[in-house]
Design a protein around this motif. Structure first.
Motif, PDB file in Angstrom:
ATOM      1  N   ARG A  10       0.825  -1.203   0.000  1.00 42.47           N
ATOM      2  CA  ARG A  10       0.000   0.000   0.000  1.00 42.47           C
ATOM      3  C   ARG A  10       0.863   1.259   0.000  1.00 42.47           C
ATOM      4  O   ARG A  10       0.610   2.211  -0.765  1.00 42.47           O
ATOM      5  CB  ARG A  10      -0.901  -0.012   1.235  1.00 42.47           C
ATOM      6  CG  ARG A  10      -1.947   1.079   1.265  1.00 42.47           C
ATOM      7  CD  ARG A  10      -2.684   1.059   2.585  1.00 42.47           C
ATOM      8  NE  ARG A  10      -3.087  -0.295   2.932  1.00 42.47           N
ATOM      9  CZ  ARG A  10      -3.518  -0.637   4.132  1.00 42.47           C
ATOM     10  NH1 ARG A  10      -3.567   0.263   5.095  1.00 42.47           N
ATOM     11  NH2 ARG A  10      -3.878  -1.884   4.383  1.00 42.47           N
ATOM     12  N   THR A  14       1.156   3.915  -3.080  1.00 42.38           N
ATOM     13  CA  THR A  14       0.827   5.333  -2.864  1.00 42.38           C
ATOM     14  C   THR A  14       1.996   6.232  -3.236  1.00 42.38           C
ATOM     15  O   THR A  14       1.821   7.267  -3.905  1.00 42.38           O
ATOM     16  CB  THR A  14       0.449   5.555  -1.388  1.00 42.38           C
ATOM     17  OG1 THR A  14      -0.659   4.716  -1.052  1.00 42.38           O
ATOM     18  CG2 THR A  14       0.085   7.003  -1.139  1.00 42.38           C
ATOM     19  N   GLY A 212      -4.011  10.387  -0.927  1.00 39.85           N
ATOM     20  CA  GLY A 212      -5.088   9.871  -0.088  1.00 39.85           C
ATOM     21  C   GLY A 212      -5.985   8.899  -0.832  1.00 39.85           C
ATOM     22  O   GLY A 212      -6.346   7.834  -0.307  1.00 39.85           O
ATOM     23  N   ALA A 213      -6.347   9.255  -2.076  1.00 38.47           N
ATOM     24  CA  ALA A 213      -7.208   8.363  -2.854  1.00 38.47           C
ATOM     25  C   ALA A 213      -6.506   7.041  -3.155  1.00 38.47           C
ATOM     26  O   ALA A 213      -7.110   5.960  -3.063  1.00 38.47           O
ATOM     27  CB  ALA A 213      -7.618   9.050  -4.161  1.00 38.47           C
ATOM     28  N   THR A 214      -5.220   7.118  -3.509  1.00 36.82           N
ATOM     29  CA  THR A 214      -4.475   5.889  -3.788  1.00 36.82           C
ATOM     30  C   THR A 214      -4.368   5.018  -2.540  1.00 36.82           C
ATOM     31  O   THR A 214      -4.507   3.786  -2.606  1.00 36.82           O
ATOM     32  CB  THR A 214      -3.072   6.231  -4.303  1.00 36.82           C
ATOM     33  OG1 THR A 214      -3.171   7.083  -5.445  1.00 36.82           O
ATOM     34  CG2 THR A 214      -2.312   4.971  -4.693  1.00 36.82           C
ATOM     35  N   TRP A 215      -4.131   5.657  -1.394  1.00 37.61           N
ATOM     36  CA  TRP A 215      -4.027   4.903  -0.139  1.00 37.61           C
ATOM     37  C   TRP A 215      -5.339   4.176   0.166  1.00 37.61           C
ATOM     38  O   TRP A 215      -5.342   2.987   0.501  1.00 37.61           O
ATOM     39  CB  TRP A 215      -3.675   5.859   0.992  1.00 37.61           C
ATOM     40  CG  TRP A 215      -3.548   5.207   2.334  1.00 37.61           C
ATOM     41  CD1 TRP A 215      -4.545   5.035   3.265  1.00 37.61           C
ATOM     42  CD2 TRP A 215      -2.377   4.632   2.911  1.00 37.61           C
ATOM     43  NE1 TRP A 215      -4.061   4.391   4.370  1.00 37.61           N
ATOM     44  CE2 TRP A 215      -2.723   4.132   4.184  1.00 37.61           C
ATOM     45  CE3 TRP A 215      -1.063   4.501   2.473  1.00 37.61           C
ATOM     46  CZ2 TRP A 215      -1.824   3.515   5.016  1.00 37.61           C
ATOM     47  CZ3 TRP A 215      -0.151   3.875   3.314  1.00 37.61           C
ATOM     48  CH2 TRP A 215      -0.528   3.399   4.555  1.00 37.61           C
ATOM     49  N   LEU A 216      -6.467   4.892   0.001  1.00 39.26           N
ATOM     50  CA  LEU A 216      -7.762   4.283   0.306  1.00 39.26           C
ATOM     51  C   LEU A 216      -8.118   3.187  -0.690  1.00 39.26           C
ATOM     52  O   LEU A 216      -8.594   2.111  -0.301  1.00 39.26           O
ATOM     53  CB  LEU A 216      -8.846   5.367   0.307  1.00 39.26           C
ATOM     54  CG  LEU A 216      -8.742   6.418   1.432  1.00 39.26           C
ATOM     55  CD1 LEU A 216      -9.828   7.464   1.278  1.00 39.26           C
ATOM     56  CD2 LEU A 216      -8.837   5.758   2.796  1.00 39.26           C
ATOM     57  N   VAL A 217      -7.884   3.461  -1.987  1.00 41.54           N
ATOM     58  CA  VAL A 217      -8.212   2.458  -3.004  1.00 41.54           C
ATOM     59  C   VAL A 217      -7.348   1.217  -2.834  1.00 41.54           C
ATOM     60  O   VAL A 217      -7.826   0.071  -2.915  1.00 41.54           O
ATOM     61  CB  VAL A 217      -8.041   3.060  -4.411  1.00 41.54           C
ATOM     62  CG1 VAL A 217      -8.149   1.973  -5.477  1.00 41.54           C
ATOM     63  CG2 VAL A 217      -9.095   4.132  -4.659  1.00 41.54           C
ATOM     64  N   ARG A 219      -5.896   0.236  -0.098  1.00 42.55           N
ATOM     65  CA  ARG A 219      -6.318  -0.447   1.136  1.00 42.55           C
ATOM     66  C   ARG A 219      -7.555  -1.299   0.881  1.00 42.55           C
ATOM     67  O   ARG A 219      -7.636  -2.446   1.334  1.00 42.55           O
ATOM     68  CB  ARG A 219      -6.588   0.591   2.213  1.00 42.55           C
ATOM     69  CG  ARG A 219      -7.064  -0.019   3.532  1.00 42.55           C
ATOM     70  CD  ARG A 219      -7.343   1.070   4.542  1.00 42.55           C
ATOM     71  NE  ARG A 219      -7.778   0.518   5.814  1.00 42.55           N
ATOM     72  CZ  ARG A 219      -8.114   1.241   6.872  1.00 42.55           C
ATOM     73  NH1 ARG A 219      -8.045   2.567   6.794  1.00 42.55           N
ATOM     74  NH2 ARG A 219      -8.499   0.662   7.983  1.00 42.55           N
ATOM     75  N   ARG A 220      -8.498  -0.736   0.151  1.00 41.95           N
ATOM     76  CA  ARG A 220      -9.728  -1.485  -0.149  1.00 41.95           C
ATOM     77  C   ARG A 220      -9.414  -2.702  -1.009  1.00 41.95           C
ATOM     78  O   ARG A 220      -9.986  -3.789  -0.816  1.00 41.95           O
ATOM     79  CB  ARG A 220     -10.724  -0.573  -0.860  1.00 41.95           C
ATOM     80  CG  ARG A 220     -12.049  -1.242  -1.189  1.00 41.95           C
ATOM     81  CD  ARG A 220     -12.972  -0.275  -1.900  1.00 41.95           C
ATOM     82  NE  ARG A 220     -14.235  -0.897  -2.227  1.00 41.95           N
ATOM     83  CZ  ARG A 220     -15.281  -0.963  -1.425  1.00 41.95           C
ATOM     84  NH1 ARG A 220     -15.211  -0.436  -0.215  1.00 41.95           N
ATOM     85  NH2 ARG A 220     -16.410  -1.545  -1.808  1.00 41.95           N
ATOM     86  N   ASN A 223      -7.562  -5.425   1.162  1.00 45.46           N
ATOM     87  CA  ASN A 223      -8.244  -6.005   2.323  1.00 45.46           C
ATOM     88  C   ASN A 223      -8.493  -7.505   2.165  1.00 45.46           C
ATOM     89  O   ASN A 223      -8.283  -8.274   3.108  1.00 45.46           O
ATOM     90  CB  ASN A 223      -9.556  -5.268   2.580  1.00 45.46           C
ATOM     91  CG  ASN A 223      -9.355  -4.019   3.427  1.00 45.46           C
ATOM     92  OD1 ASN A 223      -8.344  -3.889   4.123  1.00 45.46           O
ATOM     93  ND2 ASN A 223     -10.292  -3.092   3.365  1.00 45.46           N
TER      94      ASN A 223
END
Length: 480
Positions: A10, A14, A212-217, A219-220, A223
């Protein structure tokens, strides 16, 4: 801590996405600024060229210096010099100029002059050595080419940057004059500064949004992988191979990874279960001859006259055979390669069939490659099995069939029921459970035969013989 942070997928994703976007934004921002600066500078050059050419046209018509309309522009510096770099006329309120090559602002001064131009307007428009009559003699020719330079000028106490255009006017009797006219670069400087400020403020914000968007995407997306990892860790800790990892409903690479992992776990569970069953069956098979042999030896030790030597030898031979079978199966399970030695399959069949009563052999010479000892073990097991179930005769044939060497072993016994034709190749399986172990064996012969056939790139199948018994066919690749 840093190593752990950037050691994750991740974090690396990012960082990589942010760097790529940063490089792209810097390149795009530089291109925008250069394009904006070029466009605005081009507009200033056009304005300066138009102003210089308008003054040059008036000058070429013989108009006096104090009548040149271009010299009356309040915000545009104009300078006219002769071929000896002497200033002959300047615009109103011009106090200082650089970038034209002639810094003088007083008419009559040469290029080295640094005059401040504090005289009256008439002195600015009039040359020191020419009269109005001289300036009206003849017309001049305006040079179609325009040169540009950048400099500064102070007009009415205000200093600013300018883009200067220079146009030459040639007179036959008076020589060549150069008209310099400037257009302000304030708009270009302001626009570029505003754009630069906007980019400096916007770029970090945009990079923060991308990170931030790359980190969240990421992470999703990762998962499910973390869920697979946790489940695998739990399976390892509990040693419960019946558990399976969760399969996401995304139908992507992660879902395929989970399916493959579950297939691997299923194969591992089956292998471990087969190994456990093998160990249990082997222990069971070994227990009987060892117990029998021990009993005979104990009886012989107590009563030498009652010792059954033939039974002890038979149990010892049976133990030796079973140990050899187990050792061969272990080597096959470990992936032992069969080798690539060439030998005649027909000759090997005749060698193993001789001295066996009731066996008829029809064998052609067919070369194969592999382990001669292992293939011989297959033939021995097939012949022993056929003789054990035959009523009176066993027929063996060897033939070439395309790319295959085929060995057929047929008996005239009861045959194998169709429902059991695959089961008999499992380890420690005996269809005739009532038969004694001494007569029926441990149930490893056919399992070994099929494993050896598969290791040699061949097959071993069973069907119905013409005489009604079992027909075993061993197929091995012919040697090239």
């Amino acid at each position: 801590m840093t190593r752990r942070l950037f050691g994750s997928v991740r974090s690396r994703a990012t960082l990589a996405a942010t760097l790529v976007v940063a490089v792209a934004l810097i390149a795009a921002g530089a291109a925008v600024l250069l394009s904006l600066r070029s466009d605005l500078t081009g507009q200033a050059e056009t304005e300066a060229a138009n102003a210089a050419r308008a003054v040059a046209v008036e000058l070429s018509d013989g108009r006096p210096y104090d009548k040149l309309t271009g010299l009356d522009e309040d915000d545009r510096p104009v300078q006219i010099v002769d071929e000896r770099d002497r200033v002959v006329a300047v615009s109103d309120d011009l106090e200082r100029i650089t970038g034209t090559g002639v810094d003088a602002v007083r008419p009559g001064e040469d290029g080295g002059g640094r005059g401040r131009g504090d005289g009256d307007d008439d002195s600015r428009h009039s040359g020191s050595g020419d009269s109005d009559d001289d300036r009206r003699d003849g017309t001049g020719e305006v040079d179609p080419e325009t040169d540009f330079s950048t400099g500064t000028a102070t007009v009415d106490g205000t200093t600013a940057d300018y883009r200067f255009a220079s146009v030459e006017v040639e007179f036959e009797d008076r020589g060549t004059f150069t008209v310099y006219a400037g257009a302000p670069l304030a708009a270009e400087r302001s626009a570029v500064g505003t754009a630069t400020t906007a980019l400096l403020i916007g770029f970090p914000l945009l990079l923060a949004v991308v990170a931030g968007a790359t980190w969240l995407v990421t992470r999703r997306a990762l998962n499910p992988v973390e869920g697979i990892r946790r489940e695998m860790a739990a399976i390892t800790a509990s040693e419960d191979l019946a558990r399976r990892v969760p399969v996401p409903s995304t139908h992507d690479e992660v879902a395929r990874l989970a399916l493959t992992t579950n297939e691997t776990l299923a194969a591992l569970e089956s292998s471990v279960e087969r190994q456990r069953r093998f160990v249990a069956d082997a222990s069971h098979e070994l227990r009987s001859p060892i117990a029998s042999l021990r009993t005979q030896l104990e009886v012989g030790a107590a009563h030498p006259g009652l010792l059954d030597l033939e039974g002890a030898v038979a149990d010892t031979v049976r133990l030796q055979t079973l140990a050899a079978d187990l050792l061969l199966l272990a080597r096959l399970d470990a992936g032992e390669r069969p080798g690539d030695a060439r030998f005649d399959l027909g000759a090997l069949v005749r060698e193993h069939a001789e001295d066996r009563a009731g066996v008829t052999v029809t064998a052609a010479a067919v070369p194969v490659a592999g382990s001669r000892a292992q293939v011989g073990r297959v033939l021995t097991n097939l012949l022993d099995n056929a003789l054990r179930h035959a009523r009176s005769a066993v027929t063996v044939g060897v033939r070439a069939e395309g790319e295959w060497a085929v060995v057929s072993v047929a008996d005239d016994g009861d045959g194998v029921p169709e429902a059991d034709r695959e089961r008999i190749f499992e380890r420690f399986v005996r269809l005739d459970e009532a038969r004694s172990r001494d007569d029926g064996g441990a149930g490893l012969g056919l399992a070994i035969a099929r494993d050896v056939a598969v290791r040699h790139g061949g097959t071993l199948t069973v069907g119905r013989a013409p005489a009604g018994g079992a027909l075993f066919e061993l197929r091995l690749p012919r040697a090239r």
